[in-house]
Design an enzyme around this catalytic site. Structure first.
Site, mmCIF file in Angstrom:
data_model
loop_
_atom_site.group_PDB
_atom_site.id
_atom_site.type_symbol
_atom_site.label_atom_id
_atom_site.label_comp_id
_atom_site.label_asym_id
_atom_site.label_seq_id
_atom_site.Cartn_x
_atom_site.Cartn_y
_atom_site.Cartn_z
ATOM 1 N N HIS A 283 -1.098 0.316 -9.928
ATOM 2 C CA HIS A 283 -1.766 -0.626 -9.015
ATOM 3 C C HIS A 283 -2.344 -1.838 -9.771
ATOM 4 C CE1 HIS A 283 -3.760 -0.849 -4.799
ATOM 5 N NE2 HIS A 283 -3.532 -2.056 -5.273
ATOM 6 N N GLU B 43 -3.991 7.667 -5.014
ATOM 7 C CA GLU B 43 -4.207 6.953 -6.283
ATOM 8 C C GLU B 43 -5.468 7.477 -6.943
ATOM 9 O OE1 GLU B 43 -4.044 2.709 -5.638
ATOM 10 O OE2 GLU B 43 -2.048 2.837 -4.765
ATOM 11 N N ARG C 262 0.858 -1.182 0.000
ATOM 12 C CA ARG C 262 0.000 0.000 0.000
ATOM 13 C C ARG C 262 0.896 1.234 0.000
ATOM 14 N NH1 ARG C 262 -3.489 -2.687 -1.571
ATOM 15 N NH2 ARG C 262 -5.594 -3.018 -0.733
HETATM 16 C C1 DGY Z 1 -5.511 -5.959 -2.888
HETATM 17 O O1 DGY Z 1 -6.208 -6.946 -3.158
HETATM 18 O O2 DGY Z 1 -5.431 -5.499 -1.750
HETATM 19 C C2 DGY Z 1 -4.718 -5.376 -4.009
HETATM 20 O O3 DGY Z 1 -4.124 -4.196 -3.708
HETATM 21 C C3 DGY Z 1 -5.520 -5.312 -5.288
HETATM 22 O O4 DGY Z 1 -5.370 -6.568 -5.793
#
Ligand code: DGY
Length: 344
Positions: free
Chosen positions: A304, A285, A256
């Site tokens: 992402h 984002e 993240r």
């Molecule tokens: C998640 O699943 O947390 C990712 O960031 C997106 O696949």
């Protein structure tokens, strides 16, 4: 038997779904009263607040902030929030639990796909693949020069894995093919993982020893981040931590964005305090047009896409639907985040 095989969707349960899902997942929702934001783009906040009114279930994506206002708007009928993502930092789980609302996520199905993408970033950042593509396309390839676009070796390097959950471990397993030494940092020691990958704590001193992140940062040639976003991991990597890394080191983040202090990272990259970075996630984002990261040649930027294969995104959607239906039918869903709600 998997939840889906025996699911008979609760008739007339009102379910809000904030995005159009793959067809296979949509068809499993046939038996419910569906309120669908039938689009590929995020639902506007106001519409979300209206859509959840009186709903029993909400299936959402990481682009939706599910906070106290959403729970208030939904009212007491809401029983489950099913996130189509493994990360659930977009959901106020404390508030959900307080209200007895179950939260679910999609672990497991995206592990290997996200580990693959992490390796794409490791290789691209170390070997300057992004710069090389731009170089060729800009017609700057005029001859062969000994040190032109020379990067750093991946094989034989020390890989530092921060966060040894499913994805961190899958990334570490792949390092065997590159003859790498793996060191890791995690809240608890993982003996099985250590046996499987020969991964080491930077300075293991018995099972109760908590390795210092600083040791990993000092020793690793490549640092890859796989922690969830929590108050403890926000800005886990900041100015001080970047200062501990080798000037030849590479940082990769597919977890993240806010785990890294982006301003500090941009400065470290611009001043050559570390060699390069590979990022799939950002503090904001989509990455704002004025982000200094966009102007730096030594960072590979992806939008992402860690879990973005057709198969994996479909499996995520199916698991999100299975979680939702199981909770509505009073069965234990495959992936509860706050299972304590089930005992109430
Ligand atoms: C998640 O699943 O947390 C990712 O960031 C997106 O696949």
């Amino acid at each position: 038997m998997p939840a889906t095989a025996q699911a008979s969707p609760p008739s007339r349960a009102v379910v809000a779904v904030t995005r159009r899902l793959p067809a296979e997942a949509m068809s499993r929702l046939r038996g419910v009263e569906l309120r669908l934001w039938d689009s590929d783009d995020p639902i506007p906040r106001k519409k979300l607040l209206t859509m959840v009114e009186g709903a029993s279930g909400l299936l959402c994506l990481l682009t939706e902030r599910i906070d106290a206002d959403v729970f208030r708007a939904a009212g007491p009928s809401l029983r489950v929030v099913s996130n189509m993502a493994v990360g659930y930092d977009n959901i106020d789980v404390t508030e959900a639990t307080r209200r007895g609302v179950l939260v679910t996520n999609t672990p497991g199905v995206l592990t290997e796909t996200t580990a693959d993408l992490t390796w794409a970033l490791i290789l691209a950042a170390c070997r300057r693949v992004g710069e090389a593509i731009d170089f060729l396309r800009a017609d700057r390839w005029t001859t062969w020069r000994p040190l032109e676009l020379a990067g750093v070796d991946v094989h034989g390097a020390v890989l530092g894995v921060v966060g040894a959950g499913r994805i961190g471990q899958a990334v570490a397993r792949r390092a065997a093919g590159f003859d790498m030494e793996v060191i890791y940092h995690s809240r608890t020691r993982k003996p099985g993982f250590e046996r499987e990958t020969a991964a080491k704590f930077p300075d293991g001193r018995g099972p109760s020893f908590r390795p210092r992140l600083a040791d990993l940062l000092t020793e690793a040639d490549i640092v890859t981040l796989h922690v969830p976003l929590t108050p403890e991991t926000r800005h886990l990597i900041g100015d001080r931590e970047l200062g501990l890394m080798k000037p030849t080191a590479v940082l990769v983040n597919t977890s993240r964005g806010p785990v890294v202090d982006e301003k500090a990272l941009a400065e470290a990259l611009a001043r050559g305090r570390i060699l390069a970075a590979g990022l799939d996630v950002y503090e904001r984002e989509p990455l704002p047009p004025d982000s200094p990261l966009r102007r730096l040649p030594n960072v590979v930027l992806l939008p992402h896409v860690g879990s973005a294969t057709v198969r994996t995104r479909t499996r995520m959607a199916l698991l999100a639907v299975d979680n939702l239906l199981a909770a509505l039918e009073g069965r234990r869903p495959p992936a509860p985040v706050n299972p304590e709600v089930l005992r109430c």
